[in-house]
Design a protein around this motif. Structure first.
Motif, short mmCIF file in Angstrom:
data_model
loop_
_atom_site.label_atom_id
_atom_site.label_comp_id
_atom_site.label_asym_id
_atom_site.label_seq_id
_atom_site.Cartn_x
_atom_site.Cartn_y
_atom_site.Cartn_z
N GLN A 125 0.88 -1.24 0.09
CA GLN A 125 0.04 0.01 0.01
C GLN A 125 1.01 1.24 -0.15
O GLN A 125 0.59 2.39 -0.67
CB GLN A 125 -0.78 0.11 1.30
CG GLN A 125 -1.88 -1.15 1.15
CD GLN A 125 -2.92 -0.64 0.14
OE1 GLN A 125 -3.76 0.33 0.10
NE2 GLN A 125 -3.15 -1.76 -0.74
N GLU A 127 4.01 1.23 -0.91
CA GLU A 127 4.58 1.37 -2.21
C GLU A 127 3.90 1.98 -3.19
O GLU A 127 4.48 2.79 -4.15
CB GLU A 127 5.50 0.18 -2.45
CG GLU A 127 6.44 -0.20 -1.42
CD GLU A 127 7.01 -1.50 -1.66
OE1 GLU A 127 6.79 -2.51 -2.59
OE2 GLU A 127 8.11 -1.96 -0.88
N ALA A 128 2.69 1.53 -3.43
CA ALA A 128 1.89 1.97 -4.26
C ALA A 128 1.75 3.34 -4.21
O ALA A 128 1.81 4.33 -5.31
CB ALA A 128 0.64 1.19 -4.42
N GLY A 129 1.52 3.99 -3.04
CA GLY A 129 1.57 5.39 -2.98
C GLY A 129 2.88 6.07 -3.45
O GLY A 129 2.69 7.03 -4.03
N LEU A 130 3.81 5.39 -2.78
CA LEU A 130 5.08 6.29 -3.34
C LEU A 130 5.18 6.11 -4.91
O LEU A 130 5.79 7.33 -5.45
CB LEU A 130 6.37 5.34 -2.78
CG LEU A 130 6.71 5.52 -1.35
CD1 LEU A 130 7.71 4.57 -0.88
CD2 LEU A 130 6.92 6.99 -0.79
N VAL A 131 5.07 5.08 -5.48
CA VAL A 131 5.44 5.14 -7.12
C VAL A 131 4.37 6.03 -7.88
O VAL A 131 4.62 6.64 -8.96
CB VAL A 131 5.32 3.86 -7.76
CG1 VAL A 131 6.45 2.93 -7.26
CG2 VAL A 131 3.89 3.08 -7.67
N LEU B 52 12.09 2.53 -5.37
CA LEU B 52 11.84 2.03 -3.87
C LEU B 52 12.85 1.28 -3.36
O LEU B 52 12.87 1.22 -2.28
CB LEU B 52 10.72 0.81 -4.44
CG LEU B 52 9.21 1.32 -4.95
CD1 LEU B 52 8.40 0.33 -5.27
CD2 LEU B 52 8.59 2.18 -3.64
N ARG B 85 10.57 10.01 -9.29
CA ARG B 85 9.34 8.64 -9.41
C ARG B 85 8.25 8.94 -10.31
O ARG B 85 7.93 7.98 -11.31
CB ARG B 85 8.77 8.32 -8.06
CG ARG B 85 9.83 7.72 -7.24
CD ARG B 85 8.67 7.27 -5.94
NE ARG B 85 9.71 6.64 -5.07
CZ ARG B 85 9.95 6.93 -3.70
NH1 ARG B 85 9.22 8.15 -3.38
NH2 ARG B 85 10.61 6.32 -2.95
N PHE B 92 2.23 -3.45 -10.03
CA PHE B 92 2.77 -4.46 -9.14
C PHE B 92 1.92 -5.77 -9.38
O PHE B 92 0.93 -5.88 -9.78
CB PHE B 92 2.49 -4.15 -7.53
CG PHE B 92 3.07 -2.87 -7.29
CD1 PHE B 92 4.12 -3.22 -6.38
CD2 PHE B 92 2.34 -1.78 -7.28
CE1 PHE B 92 4.80 -1.97 -6.04
CE2 PHE B 92 2.82 -0.51 -6.82
CZ PHE B 92 4.06 -0.60 -5.90
N ASN B 96 -2.14 -4.12 -5.24
CA ASN B 96 -2.04 -2.76 -4.46
C ASN B 96 -2.71 -1.77 -4.62
O ASN B 96 -2.40 -0.64 -4.57
CB ASN B 96 -0.39 -2.40 -4.36
CG ASN B 96 0.45 -3.46 -3.87
OD1 ASN B 96 0.09 -4.61 -3.26
ND2 ASN B 96 1.71 -3.44 -4.12
N PHE B 98 -5.82 0.70 -3.53
CA PHE B 98 -6.35 1.16 -2.20
C PHE B 98 -7.75 0.71 -1.91
O PHE B 98 -8.70 1.33 -2.65
CB PHE B 98 -6.14 2.62 -2.37
CG PHE B 98 -5.04 3.15 -2.62
CD1 PHE B 98 -3.75 2.56 -1.97
CD2 PHE B 98 -4.71 4.05 -3.45
CE1 PHE B 98 -2.41 3.07 -2.58
CE2 PHE B 98 -3.54 4.63 -3.77
CZ PHE B 98 -2.35 4.30 -3.47
N ARG B 168 -4.61 3.44 -13.17
CA ARG B 168 -3.78 4.19 -12.23
C ARG B 168 -2.47 4.71 -12.32
O ARG B 168 -2.15 5.86 -12.33
CB ARG B 168 -3.91 3.63 -10.94
CG ARG B 168 -3.49 4.17 -9.80
CD ARG B 168 -3.64 3.52 -8.33
NE ARG B 168 -2.74 2.27 -8.01
CZ ARG B 168 -2.48 1.86 -7.06
NH1 ARG B 168 -3.49 2.01 -5.85
NH2 ARG B 168 -1.61 0.64 -6.81
#
Lengths: 228, 267
Positions: A125, A127-131, B52, B85, B92, B96, B98, B168
């Motif tokens: 969760q 990591e998804a936000g970060l990318v 990351l 980024r 992924f 992932n 939300f 997304r």
């Protein structure tokens, strides 16, 4: 039985006054401990080792000793050992000391629930936000927080129900909450003495109030049911 | 000029050197597939490209602009990393998404937060949000999800969730879209619908890097293929060479083991 009915209006009035103090302590503790617990949780999860070690030490002490002793120490220590009663005299002083002891004690319990909740959110969760170019703050408030809340509602409900009943411990420093009010009819108050039923009757207040708390928290749990 | 230039990327975890100097470049509109067995460093490489993980050595440049140079890594601020980024998107293996947001909200969230950072956000708020909304709807439509925009992730199949995740990632218009084994968590039927979407992106000349175990798909969709082993690029070239007539013995052995397992699981 007849006597009890005669005494009831007077007792009811006095217990209501005591219960008001109980409620005040309950809400003040909740309002203080819920945010403070988050601060403590962040402290215990800090990557800065001395801070997390210190925080965990404090949590260990607070959770490892009786709240009743914490209340006694916080209330009496400044006046007796430091000859300077910070809390001021009378009921307001007792309430202030009780609030501090309860907020700090409960914040430590809450912090461990928060920590468990935060650490149970999959790393993906974040990591998804970060990318997606989100900041850590945005990820916490927009992504993680609601998922954490959803997960901690059941354990928090447990603690909050315990808090309702734990407020009775403030009786030990003579805070005039509902147990104190009920007990006063044993030694004599409002022209009634030797009556023990008012003390037993206080249980009804706790039971009813916890009923309200249980329903409210159940609703919150339901409202967060729309996602998994 | 290459859209992406990766030079000598190194990464170690403790005593294990996971990436031992990876270099490659990519042209605008190309699709690069990275194949290799588990533990060969494919995923770590993608994670380095999306910052990351911080590489211990090497550099990454997009459109000639150096986004990362290990020599100057210590002075990089969080805000710079964040901006870097945005050149990359990442899809992924485990989607992932939300969970508390609908498909449409998942696609819009990051764009909405970025829009707030624009100096004229207050004055143009409605216009900006309308644009984001239109773009998100168009992307979901393109993913074949126009009827599921208001569904929450748990109401969607794995394939649908992965397509939302692709929308997304596309919503921020990254220069390079990366996929980390996008179909490994899906059963064959759902795999197919996700691969079809990725293929249509390739047809539109979206620059992509795909880490995958789907050899037939890689052969079909890639402009180039890299075979990685033990943290190194063993072989690189067009799919017809790397996948059908590899020069390196190691690549040949890897592909053989694949064909063998095909024989076991095949019809």
């Amino acid at each position: 039985m007849n006597l009890m009915l005669q005494q009831f209006p007077v007792v009811f009035q006095a217990l209501n006054v005591g219960f008001l103090q109980t409620l005040k302590l309950f809400f003040v503790t909740g309002l203080g401990a819920i945010p403070l617990g988050l601060v403590i949780a962040f402290g215990s999860m800090s990557r800065f080792k001395p801070l997390s070690a210190l925080t965990r030490l404090v949590i260990w002490v607070v959770r490892g000793t009786p709240l009743m002793i914490q209340l006694l120490i916080i209330y009496y220590f400044p006046g007796i050992e430091l000859h300077n009663n910070w809390w001021g005299g009378g009921e307001s002083g007792r309430f202030l000391a009780s609030s501090i002891a309860f907020i700090f004690n409960y914040a430590c319990y809450f912090s461990e629930i928060y920590r468990g909740g935060i650490q149970s959110i999959p790393k993906g969760q974040q990591e998804a936000g970060l990318v997606l170019g989100m900041t850590r703050g945005q990820i916490f408030y927009r992504v993680t927080l609601l998922q954490v809340i959803k997960r901690i509602v059941p354990p928090m409900s447990n603690e909050i129900i315990t808090l309702v009943k734990d407020t009775a411990l403030a009786r030990i420093i003579a805070l005039q909450e509902i147990i104190w009010a009920g007990q006063s009819f044993m030694r004599g108050s409002h022209g009634i003495s030797g009556a023990i039923w008012p003390l037993f009757f206080t249980a009804v207040y706790y039971l009813l109030f916890n009923g309200v708390v249980t329903v409210a928290l159940g609703r919150l749990e339901k409202r967060l049911d729309y996602f998994r | 000029m290459a859209i992406l230039d990766v030079k000598d990327i190194r990464k170690r975890f403790g005593n294990t050197e996971v990436l031992k100097g990876i270099s490659f470049s990519l042209e605008q509109g190309q699709v690069l597939s990275i194949i290799g067995s588990s533990g060969s460093g494919k995923t770590t490489l993608l994670r380095c490209l999306n910052f990351l993980e911080t590489p211990d050595g090497g550099s990454i440049a997009v459109n000639g602009q150096v986004l990362f140079d290990a020599a100057a890594a210590a002075s990089r601020r969080e805000a710079d990393i964040r901006r870097s980024r945005l050149h990359f998107g990442l899809v992924f293996q485990s989607f992932n998404l939300f969970p508390q947001y609908t498909a449409l909200e998942n696609v819009m969230l990051a764009g909405r937060l970025l829009a707030k950072e624009q100096p004229d956000y207050k004055a143009r708020k409605k216009e900006l949000l309308d644009q984001l909304d239109q773009r998100a709807r168009a992307l979901l439509d393109q993913m074949g999800l126009s009827s599921r925009m208001d569904s929450y992730p748990h109401q969607l199949s794995g394939g649908q969730q992965q397509r939302v995740a692709i929308a997304r990632a596309l919503a921020l218009s990254p220069d390079i879209l990366c996929f980390d084994e996008p179909t490994s968590a899906l059963d064959p039927e759902l795999t197919h619908e996700v691969l079809r979407v990725i293929r249509s992106l390739a047809d539109q000349r979206t620059t992509m890097i795909i880490v995958t175990h789907e050899m037939a798909f890689a052969r079909d969709v890639s402009s180039r293929v890299i075979f990685m082993d033990g943290g190194q690029v063993v072989e690189e070239g067009p799919p017809s060479q790397v996948l059908e007539d590899p020069v390196q013995e190691r690549t040949r052995r890897f592909l053989e083991s694949y064909h063998q397992s095909d024989r076991f699981t095949g019809p």
